[in-house]
Scaffold this motif. Structure first.
Motif, PDB file in Angstrom:
ATOM      1  N   VAL A 125      71.904  54.397   5.741  1.00 34.26           N
ATOM      2  CA  VAL A 125      71.119  54.277   6.970  1.00 34.26           C
ATOM      3  C   VAL A 125      71.900  53.523   8.040  1.00 34.26           C
ATOM      4  CG1 VAL A 125      68.983  53.418   8.009  1.00 34.26           C
ATOM      5  CG2 VAL A 125      68.972  54.231   5.648  1.00 34.26           C
ATOM      6  N   THR A 126      72.360  52.333   7.680  1.00 34.99           N
ATOM      7  CA  THR A 126      72.934  51.426   8.675  1.00 34.99           C
ATOM      8  C   THR A 126      74.382  51.720   9.035  1.00 34.99           C
ATOM      9  OG1 THR A 126      73.561  49.851   6.930  1.00 34.99           O
ATOM     10  CG2 THR A 126      71.387  49.567   7.944  1.00 34.99           C
ATOM     11  N   SER A 173      67.529  58.148   7.880  1.00 36.63           N
ATOM     12  CA  SER A 173      66.750  57.405   8.872  1.00 36.63           C
ATOM     13  C   SER A 173      66.018  56.268   8.182  1.00 36.63           C
ATOM     14  CB  SER A 173      65.734  58.326   9.548  1.00 36.63           C
ATOM     15  OG  SER A 173      66.384  59.355  10.270  1.00 36.63           O
ATOM     16  N   ALA A 174      65.725  55.214   8.926  1.00 37.77           N
ATOM     17  CA  ALA A 174      64.987  54.079   8.386  1.00 37.77           C
ATOM     18  C   ALA A 174      63.497  54.355   8.411  1.00 37.77           C
ATOM     19  CB  ALA A 174      65.281  52.823   9.199  1.00 37.77           C
ATOM     20  N   TRP A 207      57.386  58.192   2.529  1.00 32.80           N
ATOM     21  CA  TRP A 207      58.352  58.506   3.570  1.00 32.80           C
ATOM     22  C   TRP A 207      59.340  59.585   3.143  1.00 32.80           C
ATOM     23  CZ3 TRP A 207      59.828  58.223   8.470  1.00 32.80           C
ATOM     24  CH2 TRP A 207      61.175  58.332   8.797  1.00 32.80           C
ATOM     25  N   ASP A 208      60.000  59.384   2.015  1.00 29.97           N
ATOM     26  CA  ASP A 208      61.068  60.298   1.607  1.00 29.97           C
ATOM     27  C   ASP A 208      60.562  61.701   1.272  1.00 29.97           C
ATOM     28  OD1 ASP A 208      60.107  58.279  -0.162  1.00 29.97           O
ATOM     29  OD2 ASP A 208      61.456  58.942  -1.733  1.00 29.97           O
ATOM     30  N   TYR A 261      66.846  48.257   5.922  1.00 26.72           N
ATOM     31  CA  TYR A 261      67.161  49.528   6.574  1.00 26.72           C
ATOM     32  C   TYR A 261      67.236  49.408   8.100  1.00 26.72           C
ATOM     33  CZ  TYR A 261      65.930  51.708   2.063  1.00 26.72           C
ATOM     34  OH  TYR A 261      65.854  52.071   0.729  1.00 26.72           O
ATOM     35  N   THR A 262      66.446  48.512   8.660  1.00 27.11           N
ATOM     36  CA  THR A 262      66.450  48.341  10.113  1.00 27.11           C
ATOM     37  C   THR A 262      67.494  47.325  10.581  1.00 27.11           C
ATOM     38  OG1 THR A 262      64.643  46.715   9.917  1.00 27.11           O
ATOM     39  CG2 THR A 262      64.035  49.005  10.384  1.00 27.11           C
TER      40      THR A 262
END
Length: 421
Positions: free
Chosen positions: A241-242, A248-249, A258-259, A402-403
């Protein structure tokens, strides 16, 4: 399971708490008329379809024990263990209590260890299972129940996106390096993220464990989140992600689905999820051609863990002999055959071919190969008594990672300090 196993936890179903002799306080295991023993089976279920499947399984088991009446209690997954904790405190667990293998360590005091003589009464042999499947119901060298299903993690992929990007689809001999290269190419050439990271315990842990070649709990049963090899692998995972920007986060910790949502909506080319979702992600209802393979291998070679759930006998059960008969019926081949036809992957080796036989013709060969590769050499997932608290903490912590608000190493170190007793 929180693992989304068998998709049993969607909506509320009330739990009955006073129908069995094991849970009513009478303690004799007999019906009110005194002519037939009544054994209650508690199980999680979240919708009518899931409950119907359980009733079909119960009917198969009931036919094998005509001298015992089986009564089913259900609660949605989100409530099941909360209610279990309450009944455990009062000493009124249902005689047959369903148990998620990854939570077993916290409930062994409430369950009766099964001896070889108990297995004979139940009509079950240890050789009916592979060691990995049976070990999900073992703790401290003792067997606390019999598994009804077994599961592991798979890599699911959108074959249409691979074709669009000009990338060969994954295989059961794929490596982590090949996974990363494919994710990068798909992201660059299609504008769709190559992979969707997860907030769920096994969905996110499995790829770092495969890369590191070790579990987050060591062989001594101690939390090992700060093992340098695991930290390095987990940092690589969050870097999808980063750093690499191939994932995406998730926007918040509440995005537990989410996934799969990203995958099913065509916003991610690959995800990790359990074998219990294999027919879903490769079925005709998907808007693309889906496929599945075992987890990509790290430097140490293929790696996988066996997950699953089973049934134990409550320590407070007054009629253990009747309970053993019911246990054997629920976990035995007749009921396992029903589970296989329903799309579940049975724990007993002899019933597993029935699962493959029931697969759609267009996906049968691919899924059969993927399942056999994924289970080959898989070891039981190790957990600690605090595991439920750890997994509850994961989503919020992972969103911060993740962010970019917190380094992965800091997250793992904090959890290790809190729960690594």
């Amino acid at each position: 399971m929180k693992l989304r196993i068998a998709a049993l936890a969607v909506a509320a179903v009330s739990i009955v708490t006073a129908t069995s002799a094991c849970g009513s306080g009478t303690g004799d295991g007999a019906s009110s008329g005194g002519s037939k023993a009544t054994i209650t089976w508690s199980m999680w279920s979240g919708d009518n379809e899931s409950t119907k499947k359980l009733q079909e399984q119960m009917a198969a088991a009931q036919a094998l024990v005509p001298d015992v009446k089986i009564e089913l209690q259900t609660a949605p997954w989100a409530d099941y263990f909360t209610k279990l904790n309450a009944t455990m405190a009062s000493g009124k667990l249902a005689c047959i209590t369903s148990m998620n293998g990854q939570r077993l360590s916290g409930y062994t005091a409430a369950l009766t260890p099964l001896t070889d003589e108990d297995l004979k009464v139940a009509g079950i042999a240890r050789t009916d299972y592979n060691p990995g499947a049976l070990s999900v119901m073992e703790h401290g060298g003792k067997l606390y129940g019999l598994p009804y299903d077994t599961a592991t993690m798979l890599l699911f992929y959108n074959a249409d996106l691979f074709k669009k990007a000009g990338v060969e689809p994954p295989t059961n001999t794929w490596t982590i390096d090949q996974f990363e290269a494919a994710a990068k190419t798909i992201t660059e050439k299609t504008g769709v993220k190559g992979f969707a990271v997860s907030l769920d315990e096994f969905q996110w842990l499995s790829l770092p464990m495969a890369k590191a070649g070790l579990q987050a709990v060591n062989e001594a049963g101690k939390l090992d989140l700060t093992n340098p090899a695991f930290v390095k692998a987990a940092e690589w995972y969050s870097g999808l992600v980063t750093g690499l920007k191939v994932s995406s986060a998730p926007p918040s910790a509440s995005e537990s689905a989410w996934d799969p949502g990203q995958f099913e909506n065509g916003k991610a080319a690959m995800i990790l999820d359990g074998t219990w979702n294999a027919t879903r992600y490769t079925g005709k209802d998907m808007p693309f051609t889906g496929g599945a393979v075992r987890l990509p291998a790290g430097p140490a070679g293929p790696f996988g863990v066996a997950l699953g759930s089973g049934y134990g006998i409550a320590a407070n059960c007054a009629n253990k002999q009747a309970a053993l008969k019911v246990l054997g019926a629920l976990a035995g081949p007749k009921t396992e055959a029903v589970i296989a036809k329903q799309g579940g992957y049975p724990a007993q080796l002899g019933s597993q071919p029935l699962f493959y036989d029931a697969l759609p013709a267009e996906t049968k060969d691919g899924l059969t190969t993927a399942f056999k590769a994924a289970f080959d050499g898989a070891s039981a997932q190790r957990v600690t008594p605090e595991w439920e608290q750890i997994t509850t903490a994961f989503p919020q912590e992972l969103v911060s990672v993740y962010t970019g608000q917190k380094p992965m190493a800091d997250m793992l170190g904090g959890l290790q300090q809190r729960f690594g007793k």
